[in-house]
Scaffold this active site. Structure first.
Site, PDB file in Angstrom:
ATOM      1  N   TRP A 102       0.822  -1.217   0.000  1.00  0.00           N
ATOM      2  CA  TRP A 102       0.000   0.000   0.000  1.00  0.00           C
ATOM      3  C   TRP A 102       0.851   1.260   0.000  1.00  0.00           C
ATOM      4  CZ3 TRP A 102      -4.313  -0.286  -2.210  1.00  0.00           C
ATOM      5  CH2 TRP A 102      -5.023  -1.487  -2.177  1.00  0.00           C
ATOM      6  N   ASP A 172      -1.879   6.961   6.059  1.00  0.00           N
ATOM      7  CA  ASP A 172      -2.950   6.114   5.522  1.00  0.00           C
ATOM      8  C   ASP A 172      -3.330   5.126   6.621  1.00  0.00           C
ATOM      9  OD1 ASP A 172      -4.558   4.258   4.291  1.00  0.00           O
ATOM     10  OD2 ASP A 172      -3.155   3.777   2.668  1.00  0.00           O
ATOM     11  N   LYS A 196     -13.068  -1.158   6.175  1.00  0.00           N
ATOM     12  CA  LYS A 196     -12.475  -2.151   7.071  1.00  0.00           C
ATOM     13  C   LYS A 196     -12.983  -1.938   8.500  1.00  0.00           C
ATOM     14  CE  LYS A 196      -8.857  -1.656   3.809  1.00  0.00           C
ATOM     15  NZ  LYS A 196      -9.063  -2.840   3.020  1.00  0.00           N
TER      16      LYS A 196
HETATM   17  N1  PMP Z   1      -4.563   1.766   1.772  1.00  0.00           N
HETATM   18  C1  PMP Z   1      -4.668   0.631   2.471  1.00  0.00           C
HETATM   19  C2  PMP Z   1      -3.776   0.424   3.656  1.00  0.00           C
HETATM   20  C3  PMP Z   1      -5.607  -0.333   2.089  1.00  0.00           C
HETATM   21  O1  PMP Z   1      -5.718  -1.469   2.779  1.00  0.00           O
HETATM   22  C4  PMP Z   1      -6.432  -0.094   0.978  1.00  0.00           C
HETATM   23  C5  PMP Z   1      -7.507  -1.063   0.531  1.00  0.00           C
HETATM   24  N2  PMP Z   1      -7.307  -2.365   0.776  1.00  0.00           N
HETATM   25  C6  PMP Z   1      -6.253   1.090   0.267  1.00  0.00           C
HETATM   26  C7  PMP Z   1      -5.330   2.001   0.704  1.00  0.00           C
HETATM   27  C8  PMP Z   1      -7.083   1.401  -0.962  1.00  0.00           C
HETATM   28  O2  PMP Z   1      -8.327   1.743  -0.517  1.00  0.00           O
HETATM   29  P1  PMP Z   1      -9.528   2.034  -1.535  1.00  0.00           P
HETATM   30  O3  PMP Z   1      -9.895   0.730  -2.135  1.00  0.00           O
HETATM   31  O4  PMP Z   1     -10.563   2.596  -0.618  1.00  0.00           O
HETATM   32  O5  PMP Z   1      -9.050   3.004  -2.525  1.00  0.00           O
END
Ligand code: PMP
Length: 360
Positions: A102, A172, A196
């Protein structure tokens, strides 16, 4: 009705009490004779729902004055772009800590707008560890320092708030927000997709210090411009009204659990016993350095990968689903966010022990 234990990484299990309340209110919210889904976002009733969610979030995270809370669309991924667009404010570079998949995605998106300087990378350890802060390089002329507080795929979590050496700290927190108390005053900006720990997919929370608002670069789309969203109460356009309402119900549920410190105690117990089982049982292993093991996402493997399919099939038969690891890493992963009951973790541990007994 049967509810199984759903270990999905996101969208993920929601508290049963929240879904029951949403069901009860589905057709007729507050004697209005209509569903929340059918309300104008400008109506008095809906604005009250939205404002209550913000007030509860402020209370749960003890968000100080001087911060705006925005409820946006576009997911955390949208913020990967919005953050440099809003926070660079004429500076050419931003600093990122690379702790896994991520972080890498945030870095790749930021590169469209900024020179990205990597403070530290966990790549050498296969992202099983976080380089110590003493080894980070932080350029003081950069616009901000970004890190991923919990790597949802790698299962690597910061157990501390890093020192940004005077830069605005950006995090994040998609996969660990509201799982533990956090000192928001240490941050310039915190963001998280809801799917989540906060609700269903479709809504993203951004908590941003007011002095960082207002400097979006020319050409920033209005819906990604923090100033325009803040001035319009996150209703510059039609917000994801139902997701916002459900998020509010999850926050009310969390208050009933004793808030973030109440749920932290449960999260420590749940993750503590799952890691203990993985370490104690011969069959299973977790690659992450103990000091940064995630309380939310617990990846694990079995030495004999031929048994992986059998494990998943037998787990499913036992009512334990979505335990496969992310497609990029394989193995297994148990996501045990706030809404995963302790009984779900207990059932998983009992299943793992029994599976080892049978197949070991
Ligand atoms: N950052 C993290 C730490 C994530 O776990 C996720 C989604 N699994 C995201 C960003 C991306 O999120 P989104 O699908 O809401 O764009």
């Amino acid at each position: 009705m049967t509810r199984i234990h759903n270990f999905s990484a996101g969208p993920s299990t929601l508290p049963t009490a929240v879904l029951e309340r949403a069901r009860d209110e589905l057709l007729d919210w507050g004697h209005t004779g209509m569903s929340v889904m059918e309300m104008s976002h400008r109506s008095k009733d809906y604005v009250a729902i939205a404002e209550k969610a913000e007030a509860d979030l402020r209370e749960l995270l003890a968000i100080p004055d001087g911060y705006k809370v925005l409820f946006l669309q576009g997911g955390a991924t949208g913020q990967f772009a919005a953050i440099p667009m809003n926070l660079l404010q004429g500076r050419p570079s931003a600093v990122y800590v690379n702790t896994g998949i991520w972080s890498k995605k945030a870095i790749a998106e930021a590169k469209h707008y900024a020179t990205v300087k990597i403070a530290a990378s966990g790549e050498d350890s296969g992202f099983s560890d976080i380089p110590p802060e003493t080894a980070w390089t932080i350029d003081p002329s950069a616009a901000y320092l970004h890190y991923t507080s919990n790597e949802t795929i790698g299962g690597v979590e910061f157990q501390y708030v890093p020192d940004a050496a005077g830069l605005p700290l950006v995090s994040d927190m998609s996969s660990n927000i509201l799982s533990r108390p956090i000192d928001i005053s240490r941050f310039g900006l915190v963001y998280a997709g809801a799917q989540k720990n906060m609700g269903p997919a479709g809504i993203t929370v951004v908590i941003v210090r007011e002095d960082l608002i207002g400097g979006a670069q020319p050409g920033t789309p209005s819906i990604l411009d923090y100033r325009q969203q803040a001035e319009n109460g996150s209703m510059l356009n039609t917000p994801p009204t139902y997701a916002w309402y459900l998020l509010g119900l999850v926050l009310e549920w969390l208050k009933d659990q004793g808030g973030v410190s109440g749920i932290e105690a449960v999260n420590l117990r749940k993750s503590g016993k799952l890691y203990a089982a993985i370490d104690q049982l011969d069959f299973y292993s977790n690659p992450v350095a103990p000091a940064c093991r995630s309380r939310m996402n617990v990846p694990f493997r079995i030495a004999n990968t031929d048994l992986e399919k059998t494990f998943l099939a037998e787990a499913k038969a036992a009512g334990l689903v979505n335990l496969e690891g992310h497609r990029s890493v394989g193995g297994f992963r148990a996501s045990i966010y706030n809404a995963m009951p302790e009984a779900g973790v207990d059932a998983l541990i009992a299943f793992m022990a029994e599976f080892e007994r049978k197949h070991g």
